[in-house]
Motif scaffolding. Sequence first.
Motif, PDB file in Angstrom:
ATOM      1  N   THR A   1      35.838  20.838 -28.702  1.00  0.00           N
ATOM      2  CA  THR A   1      35.309  20.888 -30.066  1.00  0.00           C
ATOM      3  C   THR A   1      35.986  21.971 -30.883  1.00  0.00           C
ATOM      4  N   ASN A   2      36.373  21.591 -32.096  1.00  0.00           N
ATOM      5  CA  ASN A   2      36.974  22.508 -33.070  1.00  0.00           C
ATOM      6  C   ASN A   2      38.075  23.379 -32.484  1.00  0.00           C
ATOM      7  N   LEU A   3      38.916  22.771 -31.682  1.00  0.00           N
ATOM      8  CA  LEU A   3      39.965  23.535 -31.000  1.00  0.00           C
ATOM      9  C   LEU A   3      41.130  23.787 -31.951  1.00  0.00           C
ATOM     10  N   GLU A   4      41.558  25.047 -32.012  1.00  0.00           N
ATOM     11  CA  GLU A   4      42.706  25.394 -32.850  1.00  0.00           C
ATOM     12  C   GLU A   4      43.688  26.251 -32.082  1.00  0.00           C
ATOM     13  N   LYS A   5      44.965  25.972 -32.344  1.00  0.00           N
ATOM     14  CA  LYS A   5      46.004  26.815 -31.746  1.00  0.00           C
ATOM     15  C   LYS A   5      47.138  26.962 -32.749  1.00  0.00           C
ATOM     16  N   THR A   6      47.511  28.192 -32.991  1.00  0.00           N
ATOM     17  CA  THR A   6      48.563  28.477 -33.962  1.00  0.00           C
ATOM     18  C   THR A   6      49.686  29.237 -33.259  1.00  0.00           C
ATOM     19  N   TYR A   7      50.918  28.838 -33.522  1.00  0.00           N
ATOM     20  CA  TYR A   7      52.063  29.555 -32.961  1.00  0.00           C
ATOM     21  C   TYR A   7      52.700  30.401 -34.040  1.00  0.00           C
ATOM     22  N   VAL A   8      53.295  31.503 -33.602  1.00  0.00           N
ATOM     23  CA  VAL A   8      54.104  32.281 -34.526  1.00  0.00           C
ATOM     24  C   VAL A   8      55.528  31.768 -34.384  1.00  0.00           C
ATOM     25  N   SER A   9      56.081  31.281 -35.475  1.00  0.00           N
ATOM     26  CA  SER A   9      57.444  30.753 -35.408  1.00  0.00           C
ATOM     27  C   SER A   9      58.427  31.913 -35.332  1.00  0.00           C
ATOM     28  N   PRO A  10      59.654  31.642 -34.896  1.00  0.00           N
ATOM     29  CA  PRO A  10      60.651  32.718 -34.807  1.00  0.00           C
ATOM     30  C   PRO A  10      60.861  33.436 -36.138  1.00  0.00           C
ATOM     31  N   GLU A  11      60.637  32.739 -37.273  1.00  0.00           N
ATOM     32  CA  GLU A  11      60.812  33.407 -38.572  1.00  0.00           C
ATOM     33  C   GLU A  11      59.620  34.300 -38.891  1.00  0.00           C
ATOM     34  N   GLY A  12      58.561  34.174 -38.101  1.00  0.00           N
ATOM     35  CA  GLY A  12      57.401  35.027 -38.306  1.00  0.00           C
ATOM     36  C   GLY A  12      56.254  34.329 -39.012  1.00  0.00           C
ATOM     37  N   SER A  13      56.473  33.131 -39.531  1.00  0.00           N
ATOM     38  CA  SER A  13      55.385  32.414 -40.193  1.00  0.00           C
ATOM     39  C   SER A  13      54.484  31.758 -39.151  1.00  0.00           C
ATOM     40  N   LEU A  14      53.238  31.515 -39.533  1.00  0.00           N
ATOM     41  CA  LEU A  14      52.308  30.883 -38.610  1.00  0.00           C
ATOM     42  C   LEU A  14      52.351  29.374 -38.802  1.00  0.00           C
ATOM     43  N   SER A  15      52.333  28.642 -37.688  1.00  0.00           N
ATOM     44  CA  SER A  15      52.225  27.192 -37.844  1.00  0.00           C
ATOM     45  C   SER A  15      51.153  26.691 -36.901  1.00  0.00           C
ATOM     46  N   ARG A  16      50.194  26.018 -37.504  1.00  0.00           N
ATOM     47  CA  ARG A  16      49.090  25.515 -36.704  1.00  0.00           C
ATOM     48  C   ARG A  16      49.525  24.212 -36.053  1.00  0.00           C
ATOM     49  N   ILE A  17      49.481  24.192 -34.746  1.00  0.00           N
ATOM     50  CA  ILE A  17      49.949  23.044 -33.984  1.00  0.00           C
ATOM     51  C   ILE A  17      48.781  22.161 -33.579  1.00  0.00           C
ATOM     52  N   ILE A  18      47.659  22.811 -33.237  1.00  0.00           N
ATOM     53  CA  ILE A  18      46.506  22.061 -32.737  1.00  0.00           C
ATOM     54  C   ILE A  18      45.293  22.289 -33.635  1.00  0.00           C
ATOM     55  N   ASN A  19      44.663  21.213 -33.992  1.00  0.00           N
ATOM     56  CA  ASN A  19      43.378  21.281 -34.677  1.00  0.00           C
ATOM     57  C   ASN A  19      42.590  20.041 -34.279  1.00  0.00           C
ATOM     58  N   VAL A  20      41.838  20.157 -33.210  1.00  0.00           N
ATOM     59  CA  VAL A  20      41.110  19.010 -32.667  1.00  0.00           C
ATOM     60  C   VAL A  20      39.621  19.210 -32.909  1.00  0.00           C
ATOM     61  N   PRO A  21      39.037  18.507 -33.865  1.00  0.00           N
ATOM     62  CA  PRO A  21      37.592  18.655 -34.147  1.00  0.00           C
ATOM     63  C   PRO A  21      36.738  18.206 -32.971  1.00  0.00           C
ATOM     64  N   HIS A  22      37.100  17.069 -32.401  1.00  0.00           N
ATOM     65  CA  HIS A  22      36.299  16.587 -31.283  1.00  0.00           C
ATOM     66  C   HIS A  22      37.109  15.666 -30.384  1.00  0.00           C
ATOM     67  N   PHE A  23      36.975  15.887 -29.089  1.00  0.00           N
ATOM     68  CA  PHE A  23      37.638  15.009 -28.128  1.00  0.00           C
ATOM     69  C   PHE A  23      36.829  15.053 -26.835  1.00  0.00           C
ATOM     70  N   GLU A  24      36.770  13.891 -26.143  1.00  0.00           N
ATOM     71  CA  GLU A  24      35.869  13.808 -25.001  1.00  0.00           C
ATOM     72  C   GLU A  24      36.421  12.849 -23.954  1.00  0.00           C
ATOM     73  N   ILE A  25      36.246  13.164 -22.712  1.00  0.00           N
ATOM     74  CA  ILE A  25      36.530  12.199 -21.641  1.00  0.00           C
ATOM     75  C   ILE A  25      35.331  12.177 -20.710  1.00  0.00           C
ATOM     76  N   ASP A  26      34.901  10.984 -20.363  1.00  0.00           N
ATOM     77  CA  ASP A  26      33.787  10.873 -19.413  1.00  0.00           C
ATOM     78  C   ASP A  26      34.312  10.916 -17.993  1.00  0.00           C
ATOM     79  N   THR A  27      33.446  11.274 -17.069  1.00  0.00           N
ATOM     80  CA  THR A  27      33.796  11.340 -15.657  1.00  0.00           C
ATOM     81  C   THR A  27      34.451  10.038 -15.203  1.00  0.00           C
ATOM     82  N   GLY A  28      35.625  10.184 -14.566  1.00  0.00           N
ATOM     83  CA  GLY A  28      36.294   9.026 -13.993  1.00  0.00           C
ATOM     84  C   GLY A  28      37.003   8.125 -14.985  1.00  0.00           C
ATOM     85  N   LYS A  29      36.930   8.436 -16.263  1.00  0.00           N
ATOM     86  CA  LYS A  29      37.569   7.584 -17.274  1.00  0.00           C
ATOM     87  C   LYS A  29      39.061   7.888 -17.391  1.00  0.00           C
TER      88      LYS A  29
END
Lengths: 220, 421
Positions: free
Chosen positions: A7-35
Amino acid sequence: MSLLTVTNLEKTYVSPEGSLSRIINVPHFEIDTGKQIALRGSSGTGKTTFLNLIAGILQADSGHIVVAGEEITALSESERDRLRAHYIGYIFQTFNLLAGYTALENVMLGMMFGTGMDTNFAQHLLERVGLGDRMQYRPSQLSVGQQQRVAVARAIANRPRLVLADEPTGNLDYHHANEAVTLIREICHENSAALLIVSHDSEVLGRFEEAKDFTQVNCV
Amino acid sequence: MKKQIGLFFIVQRSLRQHALSTLITTLSIALGTGLVIAVIAIRAQSVSAFTGGPIGFDAVLGARGSPLQLVLNAVFHLETSPGNIPWTMYQAVKNDPRVELAIPYALGDNYYGYRIVGTTTTLFTEFEYRKGVRFRTQGDGRLFDPDRQEAVLGSYAAQKLGLTVGDKFNPYHGLVFDESMRHDEQYIVVGVLEATNSPSDRVIWIPIEGIYRLDGHVLRGSGEEYVAQPGQEIPDAHKEVSAVMLKFRNPQIGFMMDATINKQGKVATLAWPIGAVMAGLFDKIGWINQILALVSYLVVLVAAGSILASIYNSINERRREFAILRSLGARRKTVFAVIVLEAASIAALGVLIGFIVYGAIFTSASAIVRAQTGIVLELLKFHPVFVVAPVCVILLGVVAGIVPALKAYQTDVATNLTPIS
Ligand SMILES: Nc1ncnc2c1ncn2[C@@H]1O[C@H](COP(=O)(O)OP(=O)(O)OP(=O)(O)O)[C@@H](O)[C@H]1O
Ligand SMILES: [Mg+2]
């Protein structure tokens, strides 16, 4: 029952130039057992990053990942390692077998940090993936397809509840890719592990009942 | 427990994968450890052998001069003789009721470098070189007849010279072998002694009277020169001895005789106690041993450094391996432990081989000591360094492993999982 909840997963990388780039923004994701779920996405969209976050190899900036009732995002690094050792199997695009070890030993290493080494089960798994006669071979002595099958056996060796497969067929031709995916699916099913597979190969993913575009999941 | 086996499994693989550097670092550790153990153990054993070994005498009485020279010459059969004292002095101490045993030695001849010592049969019948143990002849040998030209050989001398009972030989004049100094008299070997592992094993014993009668020997016991004539008895006044070996009835007598002979007297020297005289020598040459020890410690340090360097250099190429292990659930500290264990294993392996190195160094050193002095050092005689050195070297290995282990510990998983990075 939900095995993995993101839920609401975010991950931002710092690029070599120093700017931030958000790579991951997952509001919701789910897997059930065995699926089994397939995510389709083009290169550089953050699929590997997403799997690494789930595996606890990377740490999220914010949000929650819960695997088998344990919140990975709240754990320390060594607790995440323990969780990975026990609950998660990981199949890499480049297989990541250890060159100094035989096929059998590579599978045993997959158990070592979790359930503990069990030679019989390791042998059984190699036989299951059709490498009963290649147990003492080093990765360099195996064909690419055979290496891939060792990697599959290793990912299931710690009896994980969730198998992550990152582009597991990228190095295989169409025929072998199909075979490999079938094997991964069967072996996860036999061992009651859920499967999350990411790829840009729509051919391979087309056969999953549940296949999504990664862009639907990741709203960057 | 299973985890530990797993760690050893990984360590063993990694040592095998880097077989060459493992071999080299292991051997350098072995060399260092072997040197340390050898230097310390050989020193300890020689000190104890030379200061308290199978000597059997309390003191040596001889010509005025250095007690050390006297001891080296008379007890260890090394060095030159400081000169002679009159036979009458020997008789005086022999008849002294405080003296339990007084045995005269007359020196000055050799056979192919092995010293010929003239003495009386008392040496064989009454002297105990070790408590309760006397010289004994091997097999069908017997003691010499004091009136004949007969010889009894120490075991080492007999073995090296290839002489056995019945063989004949001619003594050579002087303590150092010189082909041109051959005496005319011929001696026959009548006995070979059992090994004593002491300096006596390198000696050829003949009757003291025989020394006096060797051609060219001039006696100065009375102050004037006298040459023994065949068939004529030698007057006691002319006889002389190189040393009188003494055993006292009790230790206080040493103090008393030390006072009368060394402090008040002027003609003779009493070397007493023999062990203390030799200990003084070892104190004087102690610095040699310190240098050797220092060198051996340095070898160990350099070896530990080579463990550190070789593992450290391998870390970069192994980052992907660590990342893979981490992806399989290994913790940072597991990776750390693998590297430390790897360094410790090299050290431990080196220590094991180090004992072989010690054995080799010891065997050659002890062969030299035996050839030079007759004293036999024991390879397996326990010394604390057998335990202390291995423990310290393995600890050093652990310390050497910490630096590369920290480097491995810092390996990032995600960035090292792909083959390109
Ligand atoms: N350590 C990093 N620092 C900065 N940027 C990074 C880092 N790792 C990945 N990225 C960036 O994040 C983006 C997503 O990378 P990721 O490997 O997750 O893509 P992917 O979807 O798996 O691609 P592919 O299908 O080619 O494997 C890329 O644009 C990449 O440049
Ligand atoms: Mg990727």
